[in-house]
Design a protein around this motif. Structure first.
Motif, PDB file in Angstrom:
ATOM      1  N   ILE A   1       0.856  -1.201   0.000  1.00  0.00           N
ATOM      2  CA  ILE A   1       0.000   0.000   0.000  1.00  0.00           C
ATOM      3  C   ILE A   1       0.890   1.249   0.000  1.00  0.00           C
ATOM      4  CG2 ILE A   1      -1.698   1.362   1.308  1.00  0.00           C
ATOM      5  CD1 ILE A   1      -2.753  -1.302   2.483  1.00  0.00           C
ATOM      6  N   ALA A   2       1.923   1.236   0.840  1.00  0.00           N
ATOM      7  CA  ALA A   2       2.833   2.390   0.947  1.00  0.00           C
ATOM      8  C   ALA A   2       3.512   2.661  -0.397  1.00  0.00           C
ATOM      9  CB  ALA A   2       3.869   2.136   2.036  1.00  0.00           C
ATOM     10  N   LYS A   3       3.863   1.586  -1.110  1.00  0.00           N
ATOM     11  CA  LYS A   3       4.492   1.701  -2.426  1.00  0.00           C
ATOM     12  C   LYS A   3       3.537   2.360  -3.423  1.00  0.00           C
ATOM     13  CE  LYS A   3       7.922  -1.553  -4.156  1.00  0.00           C
ATOM     14  NZ  LYS A   3       8.253  -2.967  -4.054  1.00  0.00           N
ATOM     15  N   GLU A   4       2.304   1.856  -3.437  1.00  0.00           N
ATOM     16  CA  GLU A   4       1.275   2.410  -4.331  1.00  0.00           C
ATOM     17  C   GLU A   4       1.017   3.882  -4.005  1.00  0.00           C
ATOM     18  OE1 GLU A   4      -0.524   1.281  -6.855  1.00  0.00           O
ATOM     19  OE2 GLU A   4       0.259  -0.769  -6.891  1.00  0.00           O
ATOM     20  N   TYR A   5       0.974   4.158  -2.707  1.00  0.00           N
ATOM     21  CA  TYR A   5       0.694   5.510  -2.227  1.00  0.00           C
ATOM     22  C   TYR A   5       1.761   6.474  -2.734  1.00  0.00           C
ATOM     23  CZ  TYR A   5      -1.011   9.045   1.084  1.00  0.00           C
ATOM     24  OH  TYR A   5      -1.556  10.179   1.648  1.00  0.00           O
ATOM     25  N   GLN A   6       3.003   6.059  -2.576  1.00  0.00           N
ATOM     26  CA  GLN A   6       4.151   6.863  -3.016  1.00  0.00           C
ATOM     27  C   GLN A   6       4.096   7.094  -4.533  1.00  0.00           C
ATOM     28  OE1 GLN A   6       7.415   7.516  -1.135  1.00  0.00           O
ATOM     29  NE2 GLN A   6       7.867   8.770  -2.906  1.00  0.00           N
ATOM     30  N   ALA A   7       3.779   6.035  -5.268  1.00  0.00           N
ATOM     31  CA  ALA A   7       3.736   6.121  -6.733  1.00  0.00           C
ATOM     32  C   ALA A   7       2.610   7.054  -7.194  1.00  0.00           C
ATOM     33  CB  ALA A   7       3.557   4.730  -7.333  1.00  0.00           C
ATOM     34  N   ALA A   8       1.464   6.951  -6.530  1.00  0.00           N
ATOM     35  CA  ALA A   8       0.299   7.727  -6.964  1.00  0.00           C
ATOM     36  C   ALA A   8       0.357   9.181  -6.509  1.00  0.00           C
ATOM     37  CB  ALA A   8      -0.980   7.067  -6.463  1.00  0.00           C
TER      38      ALA A   8
ATOM     39  N   GLU B   1       3.195  10.759  -4.821  1.00  0.00           N
ATOM     40  CA  GLU B   1       4.544  11.279  -4.613  1.00  0.00           C
ATOM     41  C   GLU B   1       4.778  11.753  -3.180  1.00  0.00           C
ATOM     42  OE1 GLU B   1       5.182  14.088  -7.750  1.00  0.00           O
ATOM     43  OE2 GLU B   1       5.221  12.513  -9.278  1.00  0.00           O
ATOM     44  N   LYS B   2       4.163  11.033  -2.267  1.00  0.00           N
ATOM     45  CA  LYS B   2       4.346  11.342  -0.843  1.00  0.00           C
ATOM     46  C   LYS B   2       4.535  10.021  -0.111  1.00  0.00           C
ATOM     47  CE  LYS B   2       2.622  15.700   0.175  1.00  0.00           C
ATOM     48  NZ  LYS B   2       1.508  16.602   0.153  1.00  0.00           N
ATOM     49  N   GLU B   3       5.310  10.096   0.971  1.00  0.00           N
ATOM     50  CA  GLU B   3       5.483   8.903   1.802  1.00  0.00           C
ATOM     51  C   GLU B   3       4.252   8.755   2.679  1.00  0.00           C
ATOM     52  OE1 GLU B   3       8.233   6.832   2.851  1.00  0.00           O
ATOM     53  OE2 GLU B   3       9.880   7.646   1.665  1.00  0.00           O
ATOM     54  N   LEU B   4       3.671   7.563   2.682  1.00  0.00           N
ATOM     55  CA  LEU B   4       2.492   7.312   3.513  1.00  0.00           C
ATOM     56  C   LEU B   4       2.782   7.653   4.974  1.00  0.00           C
ATOM     57  CD1 LEU B   4      -0.325   6.282   4.094  1.00  0.00           C
ATOM     58  CD2 LEU B   4       0.542   3.934   3.966  1.00  0.00           C
ATOM     59  N   LYS B   5       3.954   7.233   5.453  1.00  0.00           N
ATOM     60  CA  LYS B   5       4.240   7.484   6.877  1.00  0.00           C
ATOM     61  C   LYS B   5       4.304   8.981   7.183  1.00  0.00           C
ATOM     62  CE  LYS B   5       9.336   6.888   7.161  1.00  0.00           C
ATOM     63  NZ  LYS B   5       9.632   7.991   6.287  1.00  0.00           N
ATOM     64  N   ASP B   6       4.817   9.774   6.235  1.00  0.00           N
ATOM     65  CA  ASP B   6       4.887  11.219   6.450  1.00  0.00           C
ATOM     66  C   ASP B   6       3.494  11.840   6.501  1.00  0.00           C
ATOM     67  OD1 ASP B   6       7.606  10.988   6.494  1.00  0.00           O
ATOM     68  OD2 ASP B   6       7.897  11.626   4.413  1.00  0.00           O
ATOM     69  N   ASP B   7       2.612  11.366   5.616  1.00  0.00           N
ATOM     70  CA  ASP B   7       1.241  11.879   5.633  1.00  0.00           C
ATOM     71  C   ASP B   7       0.505  11.477   6.912  1.00  0.00           C
ATOM     72  OD1 ASP B   7       1.515  13.288   3.353  1.00  0.00           O
ATOM     73  OD2 ASP B   7       0.206  12.052   2.087  1.00  0.00           O
TER      74      ASP B   7
ATOM     75  N   MET C   1       0.113   4.078  14.300  1.00  0.00           N
ATOM     76  CA  MET C   1      -0.168   3.939  12.866  1.00  0.00           C
ATOM     77  C   MET C   1       1.118   3.943  12.043  1.00  0.00           C
ATOM     78  SD  MET C   1      -3.329   3.504  12.796  1.00  0.00           S
ATOM     79  CE  MET C   1      -4.565   4.091  11.674  1.00  0.00           C
ATOM     80  N   VAL C   2       2.077   4.765  12.437  1.00  0.00           N
ATOM     81  CA  VAL C   2       3.365   4.786  11.733  1.00  0.00           C
ATOM     82  C   VAL C   2       4.072   3.437  11.932  1.00  0.00           C
ATOM     83  CG1 VAL C   2       5.664   5.833  11.652  1.00  0.00           C
ATOM     84  CG2 VAL C   2       3.623   7.293  11.744  1.00  0.00           C
ATOM     85  N   ALA C   3       3.972   2.903  13.157  1.00  0.00           N
ATOM     86  CA  ALA C   3       4.572   1.585  13.431  1.00  0.00           C
ATOM     87  C   ALA C   3       3.981   0.521  12.505  1.00  0.00           C
ATOM     88  CB  ALA C   3       4.339   1.193  14.890  1.00  0.00           C
ATOM     89  N   LEU C   4       2.682   0.594  12.272  1.00  0.00           N
ATOM     90  CA  LEU C   4       2.019  -0.405  11.427  1.00  0.00           C
ATOM     91  C   LEU C   4       2.521  -0.383   9.978  1.00  0.00           C
ATOM     92  CD1 LEU C   4      -1.684  -0.205  12.699  1.00  0.00           C
ATOM     93  CD2 LEU C   4      -0.112  -2.123  12.995  1.00  0.00           C
ATOM     94  N   VAL C   5       2.911   0.780   9.487  1.00  0.00           N
ATOM     95  CA  VAL C   5       3.367   0.835   8.087  1.00  0.00           C
ATOM     96  C   VAL C   5       4.897   0.727   7.955  1.00  0.00           C
ATOM     97  CG1 VAL C   5       1.338   2.143   7.332  1.00  0.00           C
ATOM     98  CG2 VAL C   5       3.432   3.374   7.932  1.00  0.00           C
ATOM     99  N   THR C   6       5.570   0.419   9.062  1.00  0.00           N
ATOM    100  CA  THR C   6       7.033   0.268   9.051  1.00  0.00           C
ATOM    101  C   THR C   6       7.402  -1.207   8.905  1.00  0.00           C
ATOM    102  OG1 THR C   6       7.153   2.152  10.568  1.00  0.00           O
ATOM    103  CG2 THR C   6       9.141   0.805  10.364  1.00  0.00           C
TER     104      THR C   6
END
Length: 323
Positions: free
Chosen positions: A56-63, A65-71, A84-89
């Motif tokens: 999901i994080a990869k798709e998010y970044q591609a679509a 241009e932002k890091e999911l964790k940063d958002d 939530m940040v821990a979950l996407v790490t």
């Protein structure tokens, strides 16, 4: 590498019918809307495995241009944000970050250091060490060396190197020999030979240690825990006791840590988040069982009575059920 971090006693599993791009879009909408839609974020991130969250994080970044964790960081706050940040790490990075955090600034959080290094497998630790070096441009060993000293440091360095034997075969002859060495190094000696304790407890496999502890009791008429408490002290003693507990029953050791994090005044969210997230795909079901045995009430009810709001909702979903 994900297989290292997935066991068969987790509460969180792969989501069937998974569509990373749909999830990425739903998360983006939840963040972008007026006010954050936490419910959507929570339901997606707690119902996908870590491997799926990485996609999901990869798709998010591609679509976008932002890091999911940063958002997530920009949009959430407090304990919920950390969780939530821990979950996407990715798991190895999560452990590396926790280790870094436990050695940051003045004073070291020895309990966190001990918990991670005592409970992870050698193969997990090798990956954590590699990740640590990549991210912080400093080896985990160097970080540990600059923050600790003496026998405590020596033992931590062996664990950080992932040098523990991982074979499931046990050798009865070796167990007898090691038990005698431990007895001679402690109870049977004026003064203690700490190195012998370190070598055996940090290098032998958990099944092998269990057998050694049985032999030790035959020889000395004492539990190894009691000897360690009598012979050693400080953080070194704490570490070796943690190793003994993990060798006997890792979920029980972690249940005890969760009990400590959830009792008394104030919750230790740092520990709570770490154990809930890092064990959610490995052995959280067993930790729940041990927690109930230890406390007489369920982990689920402890979380409910000790936390609140969206943070509580997220933890309860990771917990997976009441016992």
């Amino acid at each position: 590498m994900a297989a290292l971090w997935v066991g068969n006693r987790g509460t969180v599993k792969d989501y069937p019918g998974f569509h990373p791009s749909q999830d990425a879009e739903a998360i983006r909408k939840a963040i972008r809307g007026i006010g954050t839609d936490e419910k959507t974020l929570i339901s997606i991130l707690t119902e996908r495995s870590n491997a799926q969250r990485q996609l999901i994080a990869k798709e998010y970044q591609a679509a976008y241009e932002k890091e999911l964790k940063d958002d997530l960081k920009g949009d959430l706050s407090g304990h919920l944000e950390h969780l939530m940040v821990a979950l996407v790490t990715p798991p190895a990075l999560f452990d590396a970050k926790q280790l870094k955090k436990s050695m940051k600034g003045t004073g070291t959080d020895e309990d966190a250091l001990i918990e991670i290094l005592a409970s992870r497998t050698s193969r997990q630790m090798k990956e954590v060490s590699q990740t640590y070096l990549t991210v912080y441009k400093k080896s985990l060993g160097d970080a540990i060396s600059s923050e600790t000293s003496g026998d405590f440091q020596k033992a931590l360095l062996i664990l950080a190197d992932g040098r523990r034997d991982e074979s499931l075969k046990v050798d009865e002859h070796l167990a007898k020999k090691d038990a005698q060495i431990l007895y001679n190094a402690g109870e049977n000696k004026w003064g203690t030979d700490e190195d012998k304790f370190t070598e055996i407890l940090c290098l032998r496999s958990f099944p092998q240690l269990k057998l050694t502890f049985d032999e030790y009791k035959n020889i000395s008429q004492k539990d190894i825990e009691d000897s360690i408490k009598g012979e050693l002290s400080g953080h070194f003693e704490d570490l070796l006791l943690a190793i003994v507990r993990c060798a006997r029953n890792t979920p029980a050791f972690l249940a005890e840590r969760l009990h400590g994090a959830l009792k008394g005044a104030g919750t230790d969210e740092f520990t709570l988040n770490r154990i809930m997230v890092s064990r959610s795909e490995i052995d959280l079901l067993d930790i729940r069982t041990e927690f109930k045995k230890l406390c007489g009430y369920s982990l689920y009810s402890a979380i409910k009575s000790d936390t609140s709001g969206d943070y509580e909702i997220t933890l309860v979903k990771i917990c997976g059920g009441d016992d």
